[in-house]
Scaffold this active site. Sequence first.
Site, mmCIF file in Angstrom:
data_model
loop_
_atom_site.group_PDB
_atom_site.id
_atom_site.type_symbol
_atom_site.label_atom_id
_atom_site.label_comp_id
_atom_site.label_asym_id
_atom_site.label_seq_id
_atom_site.Cartn_x
_atom_site.Cartn_y
_atom_site.Cartn_z
ATOM 1 N N GLY A 79 0.812 -1.216 0.000
ATOM 2 C CA GLY A 79 0.000 0.000 0.000
ATOM 3 C C GLY A 79 0.845 1.266 0.000
ATOM 4 O O GLY A 79 0.560 2.219 -0.726
ATOM 5 N N THR A 80 1.882 1.267 0.810
ATOM 6 C CA THR A 80 2.719 2.465 0.904
ATOM 7 C C THR A 80 3.338 2.807 -0.446
ATOM 8 O O THR A 80 3.326 3.962 -0.876
ATOM 9 C CB THR A 80 3.832 2.245 1.961
ATOM 10 N N ASN A 184 -8.435 4.049 8.642
ATOM 11 C CA ASN A 184 -7.912 2.894 9.371
ATOM 12 C C ASN A 184 -8.100 2.980 10.886
ATOM 13 O O ASN A 184 -8.063 1.976 11.563
ATOM 14 C CB ASN A 184 -6.423 2.688 9.043
ATOM 15 N N GLN A 222 -7.999 -0.056 3.499
ATOM 16 C CA GLN A 222 -8.910 -0.552 4.533
ATOM 17 C C GLN A 222 -10.247 -0.979 3.955
ATOM 18 O O GLN A 222 -10.954 -1.782 4.552
ATOM 19 C CB GLN A 222 -9.153 0.533 5.598
ATOM 20 N N THR A 280 11.969 -7.569 -11.438
ATOM 21 C CA THR A 280 11.326 -8.865 -11.684
ATOM 22 C C THR A 280 10.075 -8.979 -10.814
ATOM 23 O O THR A 280 10.115 -8.724 -9.615
ATOM 24 C CB THR A 280 12.298 -10.010 -11.351
ATOM 25 N N CYS A 376 1.084 2.093 12.507
ATOM 26 C CA CYS A 376 2.248 2.769 11.946
ATOM 27 C C CYS A 376 2.638 3.995 12.734
ATOM 28 O O CYS A 376 3.721 4.512 12.599
ATOM 29 C CB CYS A 376 1.953 3.174 10.511
HETATM 30 C C1 LIG Z 1 -1.984 -0.416 5.778
HETATM 31 C C2 LIG Z 1 -2.335 0.825 5.063
HETATM 32 C C3 LIG Z 1 -1.426 1.420 4.168
HETATM 33 C C4 LIG Z 1 -0.022 0.894 3.963
HETATM 34 O O1 LIG Z 1 -0.001 -0.342 3.364
HETATM 35 P P1 LIG Z 1 1.316 -1.284 3.419
HETATM 36 O O2 LIG Z 1 0.953 -2.456 2.590
HETATM 37 O O3 LIG Z 1 1.510 -1.604 4.871
HETATM 38 O O4 LIG Z 1 2.431 -0.507 2.867
HETATM 39 C C5 LIG Z 1 -1.828 2.563 3.522
HETATM 40 N N1 LIG Z 1 -3.047 3.096 3.723
HETATM 41 C C6 LIG Z 1 -3.937 2.555 4.569
HETATM 42 C C7 LIG Z 1 -5.276 3.180 4.741
HETATM 43 C C8 LIG Z 1 -3.607 1.404 5.277
HETATM 44 O O5 LIG Z 1 -4.488 0.896 6.110
#
Ligand SMILES: *Cc1c(COP(=O)(O)O)cnc(C)c1O
Length: 434
Positions: A79-80, A184, A222, A280, A376
């Site tokens: 996600g990040t 979240n 989320q 890759t 986080c």
């Molecule tokens: C967990 C989360 C992320 C980050 O995702 P990762 O896979 O941990 O990098 C970003 N945005 C939201 C809303 C999240 O809940």
Amino acid sequence: MLPKIKPYKTLIYLDYAATTPVDPRVVKFMLPYFFKIYGNPSALYKQGREADSALRLARGSIGKVLNCKPEEIIFTAGGTESVNLAILGVARNYPLQPLPLLKGKRERGQIPPLTKGRLGGVKPHIITSKIEHSAVLRSCEALEKQGCNVTYIDVDAQGFVKIDELKRAVRPETILISIMYANNEIGTVEPIAQIGKTLQSLNRSRIKDKRLKILFHTDACQAAGALNLDVQKLGVDLLTLNGSKIYGPKQTGLLYVRSKTKLEPLIYGGGQERGLRSGTENVPGMVGLAKALELVSKNRHKENSRLIGLRNYLWAKLKLKLPEIILNGPELNLKHSNELRRLPNNFNFQIPGVEGEALMFYLDSYNIAVGTGSACSSGHEGASHVLRAIGLKPKAADSSIRLTLGKHITKKDLSYVVKVMSALTGELKGIGAF
Ligand SMILES: *Cc1c(COP(=O)(O)O)cnc(C)c1O
């Protein structure tokens, strides 16, 4: 003195918003791609072609859930990364001068320096909200240092973005709006489809005036397990989701990129993922992500109702034992034209006089894992930026705790949680811990 209650035989995990265990069906589906079909998808012999076709199938299966073309899916490592690619990618693609002044075409791969004053240029402008995930907030802050303007709009007391305020924040040089689909910490489901519609009509008049189209990104990490992900209905140009919140592998994710949307990559190299994410491909991971998404989407409505039932039970029982508790975020079960307005699994509340973090550690000794906000940020930032943005005083924010339910939680687990929590609360208040 800790109340004399036997710790639960197994872990009661109530932090599904932080991450989820991987579904065994997902693992099983991934295994052949470690041992049998391990070729490089770019290789032209059969072993490589098989890996490539697995990726193609994964993209197709995700495309069905998102209602988009398979080639609009860019696989990333979570996600990040997807959020960074969306926000930095749009900003770095944007030439600093306003569109009518644009002469010639920028060469591919050339990053315009995002410093002010270039051609007397206007700084590009981005709009986001105050309650975004740190991936969004930190990306925007990084861009501010490089010469972008960012507006962080307020939310109301339940965490909803105010569309009027969003509209007022739009400027001629606005290039991107990034608003999360669901929060979240407090589970607020933002009106993404409504924002998408507003933006579409705004964009129609902008394009007529030869101004730049405003792109719309949503962080759906989320939301992915609980809400409709149809990108056409949502009206988004970019959408982020990840595997680790939907019973898939960690460090897997994707960015949906609507056709013709121009982005500058973050990672340069062999040109995989249409040049937007070289390296890759993580074939087992991507195959696992697709499987995880397929499984949660199929079971979404059923699981949502089950979780809402469990959450109602938890709230009713807790309220009975601890009448002083205060809910954070939108009302439970709040609906708006049949769409959920709060994630079914999210439960965030204050227990006045009890420090959330202390309670979290005590619950841990009874084999109960809960969150105190976002995984986080807890530990280094003080009071949660989300709880502060909905108007909580630092002390109220610090006495908050987040329970997020998921597929392994049962009513029996929750009844034990209520028992321990009410006993502990008495103790924690008694010793004046907070
Ligand atoms: C967990 C989360 C992320 C980050 O995702 P990762 O896979 O941990 O990098 C970003 N945005 C939201 C809303 C999240 O809940």
